[in-house]
Structures are given as C-alpha cells and as structure tokens.
Design a protein around this motif. Structure first.
Motif, PDB file in Angstrom:
ATOM      1  N   PRO A 109       0.852  -1.487   0.107  1.00  0.00           N
ATOM      2  CA  PRO A 109      -0.036  -0.097   0.050  1.00  0.00           C
ATOM      3  C   PRO A 109       0.789   1.309   0.028  1.00  0.00           C
ATOM      4  CG  PRO A 109       0.053  -0.776   2.151  1.00  0.00           C
ATOM      5  CD  PRO A 109       0.731  -1.867   1.139  1.00  0.00           C
ATOM      6  N   ASN A 110       2.069   1.166   0.369  1.00  0.00           N
ATOM      7  CA  ASN A 110       2.977   2.558   0.317  1.00  0.00           C
ATOM      8  C   ASN A 110       4.103   2.191  -0.735  1.00  0.00           C
ATOM      9  OD1 ASN A 110       3.633   4.893   1.875  1.00  0.00           O
ATOM     10  ND2 ASN A 110       5.070   4.115   2.863  1.00  0.00           N
ATOM     11  N   LYS A 111       3.578   1.785  -1.750  1.00  0.00           N
ATOM     12  CA  LYS A 111       4.555   1.763  -2.666  1.00  0.00           C
ATOM     13  C   LYS A 111       4.927   3.035  -3.161  1.00  0.00           C
ATOM     14  CE  LYS A 111       4.950  -0.683  -7.223  1.00  0.00           C
ATOM     15  NZ  LYS A 111       4.433  -1.429  -8.420  1.00  0.00           N
ATOM     16  N   ALA A 112       4.155   4.172  -3.244  1.00  0.00           N
ATOM     17  CA  ALA A 112       4.372   5.303  -3.513  1.00  0.00           C
ATOM     18  C   ALA A 112       5.207   6.262  -2.320  1.00  0.00           C
ATOM     19  CB  ALA A 112       3.273   6.173  -3.891  1.00  0.00           C
ATOM     20  N   GLY A 113       5.352   5.491  -1.359  1.00  0.00           N
ATOM     21  CA  GLY A 113       6.284   6.260  -0.311  1.00  0.00           C
ATOM     22  C   GLY A 113       5.751   7.313   0.510  1.00  0.00           C
ATOM     23  N   LYS A 114       4.231   7.530   0.309  1.00  0.00           N
ATOM     24  CA  LYS A 114       3.571   8.599   0.785  1.00  0.00           C
ATOM     25  C   LYS A 114       3.633   8.631   2.283  1.00  0.00           C
ATOM     26  CE  LYS A 114       1.202   9.989  -3.431  1.00  0.00           C
ATOM     27  NZ  LYS A 114      -0.124  10.219  -4.187  1.00  0.00           N
ATOM     28  N   CYS A 115       3.682   7.615   3.125  1.00  0.00           N
ATOM     29  CA  CYS A 115       3.462   7.287   4.328  1.00  0.00           C
ATOM     30  C   CYS A 115       4.924   7.314   4.746  1.00  0.00           C
ATOM     31  CB  CYS A 115       2.535   6.266   4.799  1.00  0.00           C
ATOM     32  SG  CYS A 115       2.083   6.294   6.666  1.00  0.00           S
ATOM     33  N   PRO A 116       5.149   8.039   5.838  1.00  0.00           N
ATOM     34  CA  PRO A 116       6.586   8.211   6.586  1.00  0.00           C
ATOM     35  C   PRO A 116       7.204   6.719   6.891  1.00  0.00           C
ATOM     36  CG  PRO A 116       5.330  10.019   7.216  1.00  0.00           C
ATOM     37  CD  PRO A 116       4.525   9.107   6.692  1.00  0.00           C
ATOM     38  N   ASN A 148      10.143   6.595   8.500  1.00  0.00           N
ATOM     39  CA  ASN A 148      11.348   6.965   9.312  1.00  0.00           C
ATOM     40  C   ASN A 148      10.854   7.252  10.731  1.00  0.00           C
ATOM     41  OD1 ASN A 148      10.080   9.505   8.766  1.00  0.00           O
ATOM     42  ND2 ASN A 148      11.838  10.515   8.586  1.00  0.00           N
ATOM     43  N   LYS A 149       9.531   6.726  10.978  1.00  0.00           N
ATOM     44  CA  LYS A 149       8.784   6.839  12.501  1.00  0.00           C
ATOM     45  C   LYS A 149       8.927   5.673  13.315  1.00  0.00           C
ATOM     46  CE  LYS A 149       8.026  11.409  11.504  1.00  0.00           C
ATOM     47  NZ  LYS A 149       8.582  12.450  12.387  1.00  0.00           N
ATOM     48  N   GLY A 150       9.169   4.587  12.746  1.00  0.00           N
ATOM     49  CA  GLY A 150       9.019   3.390  13.279  1.00  0.00           C
ATOM     50  C   GLY A 150       7.582   2.894  13.278  1.00  0.00           C
ATOM     51  N   ARG A 151       6.951   2.511  14.197  1.00  0.00           N
ATOM     52  CA  ARG A 151       5.435   1.993  14.061  1.00  0.00           C
ATOM     53  C   ARG A 151       4.513   2.971  13.620  1.00  0.00           C
ATOM     54  NH1 ARG A 151       2.908  -3.254  16.798  1.00  0.00           N
ATOM     55  NH2 ARG A 151       4.778  -3.998  15.454  1.00  0.00           N
ATOM     56  N   ASP A 153       6.060  -0.617  10.154  1.00  0.00           N
ATOM     57  CA  ASP A 153       7.034  -0.313  11.091  1.00  0.00           C
ATOM     58  C   ASP A 153       8.273  -0.065  10.151  1.00  0.00           C
ATOM     59  OD1 ASP A 153       9.097   0.001  12.975  1.00  0.00           O
ATOM     60  OD2 ASP A 153       8.224  -1.562  14.384  1.00  0.00           O
ATOM     61  N   GLY A 154       8.432   1.171  10.039  1.00  0.00           N
ATOM     62  CA  GLY A 154       9.525   1.626   8.641  1.00  0.00           C
ATOM     63  C   GLY A 154       9.081   1.233   7.633  1.00  0.00           C
ATOM     64  N   LYS A 155       9.997   0.335   6.803  1.00  0.00           N
ATOM     65  CA  LYS A 155       9.226  -0.090   5.555  1.00  0.00           C
ATOM     66  C   LYS A 155       8.501  -1.391   5.473  1.00  0.00           C
ATOM     67  CE  LYS A 155      12.722   2.538   2.929  1.00  0.00           C
ATOM     68  NZ  LYS A 155      13.808   2.227   1.655  1.00  0.00           N
ATOM     69  N   LYS A 156       8.492  -2.122   6.813  1.00  0.00           N
ATOM     70  CA  LYS A 156       7.722  -3.096   6.754  1.00  0.00           C
ATOM     71  C   LYS A 156       6.306  -3.126   7.216  1.00  0.00           C
ATOM     72  CE  LYS A 156       7.750  -7.477   9.758  1.00  0.00           C
ATOM     73  NZ  LYS A 156       8.334  -8.225  11.032  1.00  0.00           N
ATOM     74  N   LEU A 157       5.419  -3.831   6.497  1.00  0.00           N
ATOM     75  CA  LEU A 157       4.015  -3.841   6.659  1.00  0.00           C
ATOM     76  C   LEU A 157       3.782  -4.578   7.887  1.00  0.00           C
ATOM     77  CD1 LEU A 157       1.219  -3.053   5.553  1.00  0.00           C
ATOM     78  CD2 LEU A 157       1.423  -5.254   4.177  1.00  0.00           C
ATOM     79  N   SER A 204      -4.745  -3.760  19.417  1.00  0.00           N
ATOM     80  CA  SER A 204      -3.910  -4.659  20.010  1.00  0.00           C
ATOM     81  C   SER A 204      -2.313  -4.249  19.582  1.00  0.00           C
ATOM     82  CB  SER A 204      -3.959  -6.190  19.519  1.00  0.00           C
ATOM     83  OG  SER A 204      -3.833  -6.271  18.212  1.00  0.00           O
ATOM     84  N   LEU A 205      -2.111  -3.484  18.337  1.00  0.00           N
ATOM     85  CA  LEU A 205      -0.890  -2.962  17.782  1.00  0.00           C
ATOM     86  C   LEU A 205      -0.500  -1.776  18.283  1.00  0.00           C
ATOM     87  CD1 LEU A 205      -1.449  -4.674  14.320  1.00  0.00           C
ATOM     88  CD2 LEU A 205       0.249  -5.677  16.234  1.00  0.00           C
ATOM     89  N   LEU A 206      -1.469  -0.807  18.205  1.00  0.00           N
ATOM     90  CA  LEU A 206      -1.113   0.557  18.802  1.00  0.00           C
ATOM     91  C   LEU A 206      -1.137   0.837  20.230  1.00  0.00           C
ATOM     92  CD1 LEU A 206      -2.916   2.116  15.875  1.00  0.00           C
ATOM     93  CD2 LEU A 206      -0.418   1.624  15.762  1.00  0.00           C
ATOM     94  N   LYS A 207      -0.414   2.110  20.582  1.00  0.00           N
ATOM     95  CA  LYS A 207      -0.619   2.412  21.976  1.00  0.00           C
ATOM     96  C   LYS A 207      -0.427   3.839  21.804  1.00  0.00           C
ATOM     97  CE  LYS A 207       4.348   2.390  22.836  1.00  0.00           C
ATOM     98  NZ  LYS A 207       4.758   2.094  21.443  1.00  0.00           N
ATOM     99  N   THR A 208      -0.989   4.471  22.919  1.00  0.00           N
ATOM    100  CA  THR A 208      -0.794   5.986  23.182  1.00  0.00           C
ATOM    101  C   THR A 208       0.410   6.625  22.859  1.00  0.00           C
ATOM    102  OG1 THR A 208      -2.612   5.960  24.944  1.00  0.00           O
ATOM    103  CG2 THR A 208      -1.227   7.945  24.712  1.00  0.00           C
ATOM    104  N   GLY A 209       0.534   7.578  22.095  1.00  0.00           N
ATOM    105  CA  GLY A 209       1.895   8.203  21.438  1.00  0.00           C
ATOM    106  C   GLY A 209       2.270   7.787  20.308  1.00  0.00           C
ATOM    107  N   ASP A 210       1.607   6.515  19.682  1.00  0.00           N
ATOM    108  CA  ASP A 210       2.071   6.098  18.440  1.00  0.00           C
ATOM    109  C   ASP A 210       1.565   7.217  17.208  1.00  0.00           C
ATOM    110  OD1 ASP A 210       3.443   3.858  19.158  1.00  0.00           O
ATOM    111  OD2 ASP A 210       1.826   2.611  18.578  1.00  0.00           O
ATOM    112  N   ASP A 211       2.467   7.294  16.303  1.00  0.00           N
ATOM    113  CA  ASP A 211       2.309   8.099  15.131  1.00  0.00           C
ATOM    114  C   ASP A 211       0.883   7.391  14.210  1.00  0.00           C
ATOM    115  OD1 ASP A 211       4.120  10.369  15.357  1.00  0.00           O
ATOM    116  OD2 ASP A 211       5.517   8.967  15.249  1.00  0.00           O
TER     117      ASP A 211
END
Length: 231
Positions: free
Chosen positions: A103-110, A112-115, A130-134, A214-221
């Motif tokens: 889905p991020n083939k065009a690289g529009k979602c950062p 360099n932010k980790g998760r 997470d980085g470039k990993k889906l 389950s995958l996200l937490k407060t403070g995640d981007d």
C-alpha cells in the motif's frame, strides 16, 4: 471516561451511522421499491464488476445483481440502477484491491517514524507499518464525508477508550483510539463502502479495529494523507 466536556469534544468527530446518500434518478424517490429497467451511464463497468454479461443493456438479472450490491453497502435508491454512485463504490474497491500488500509503494506514508498507522483518504485504505515493513493491512476504511473530512497530516494517538460511547449521540464507538481531537479509529456496524462517509472518524470493521487496538498504543504516530472522493 473523562469529563463531559472532553466527551462532548469527541462527539464532534464521531462517525455515526448515517443516512445513505440519495441520488435522484429521473425524479425517482429514494424509497422506490421497483427495479429500474433503465440502462445506467455506467452499465458496462458495473456489469463487468459483477461478473454479468457485458452488453451495456439493463436486464432483470442485471438489476437483481445491482440491487443486491446496493443493499449490501447501503447505496440508495436501491433500485438496481447502474449510476455513478454505485460505480464509484465499485471503482474504489478495484483500486483497493490493486494496492495488494504494497500500500505504501509510492512512499507517501513516512518510513522513518518506526511504528505508524497510515490512512490514505484517496483509496480509503489504512495499514500499520514499522519503517518499510508492513505490520498489518491494508484494510478498507470509511472516513469523513464532505464538510466533515478527516483532517490530514502527522498526528499521535492521544487517548484510547475500548468501550467508548458518544455522550451526545449515544452511539457506540468500540476500540476508539483518538488521534486528532474527536477524530478516532473505531469500529462501526455498517459497510466500509457505505456512502457518504463518517463525521470525521476513521471507521473500521470490528476485526480491523480490534487489531489496531492490539498493535497501537498512546503516543504512536498516525499519518493521514490524500483526499476522499467526493470531498
């Protein structure tokens, strides 16, 4: 959870169950029960999408198949007419399918932010990377309608409430994760392709919303970009 004022602010972005978009077709009322015998402007595209013989002419069988699709996704009037709203939903589905697992083939979602949770308004898709990993997705979502658009930009999950209910509309918002004032990820009980959309929240199926919880937490981007069709 929280004060009434805080929950009232949340309600401003709530994605309530909506009255589906009505399209006037030659003056036919939205509640019409009859099946349209008229050939629609998107007849061939709709026939192809539904696996019907592509002859560009409305038939009783075409109408039955189109009505079933419209009923499933809350598209009104439910009269089996191959119009632009029905085709618009189908075209969006095709574009979502084409995203596949990149889905991020065009690289529009950062990257360099980790998760980070990404929301593409144009394709009505969201995923977690997470980085470039889906990590999860992409999944179809239902974002803000015209004049209630989901706001774009880089945000963070500010607070979460698993069993949240709007104090103003008394509408359940399960698995709520608020990332921009009253705008949040949360599950709803309608189709992800039900027009015209939410009041600003990013609606998800229960399965997807629970996974995001389950995958996200407060403070995640969270990064929202693009523009929803029709807004």
């Amino acid at each position: 959870m929280g004060s009434i004022g805080r929950r009232g602010a949340v309600a401003a972005g709530i994605a309530a169950l909506v009255v589906p978009l009505t399209v006037a077709l030659g003056g036919t009322p939205a509640q019409a029960a009859s099946c349209s015998t008229s050939t629609g402007p998107n007849q061939k595209q709709v026939e192809k999408f539904l696996g019907r013989p592509v002859d560009g002419k409305q038939s009783a069988a075409d109408c039955k198949a189109i009505r079933a699709f419209q009923t499933k996704h809350g598209i009104t009037p439910t009269i089996g007419y191959a119009g632009p709203v029905t085709w618009g939903v189908m075209d969006l589905m095709n574009k979502q399918k084409a995203a596949g697992k990149t889905p991020n083939k065009a690289g529009k979602c950062p990257t360099n932010k980790g998760r980070i949770a990404c929301v593409d308004l144009t394709r009505q898709l969201s995923w977690i990377q997470d980085g470039k990993k889906l990590v999860y997705g992409p999944v179809p979502v239902r974002t803000g309608r015209d004049k209630y658009e989901t706001r774009t930009g880089l945000k963070k999950i500010g607070w979460r409430h698993k069993d949240h209910v709007s104090s103003i509309y008394d509408v359940p918002m399960p698995y709520s994760q608020f990332f921009d004032g009253g705008q949040a990820f949360h599950s709803v009980g309608v189709s992800m392709w039900n027009p015209p959309g939410s009041h600003g929240c990013v609606n998800m199926t229960k399965t997807a919303a629970a996974k995001y919880w389950s995958l996200l937490k407060t403070g995640d981007d969270v990064f929202v970009y693009g523009r929803k069709p029709g807004t």
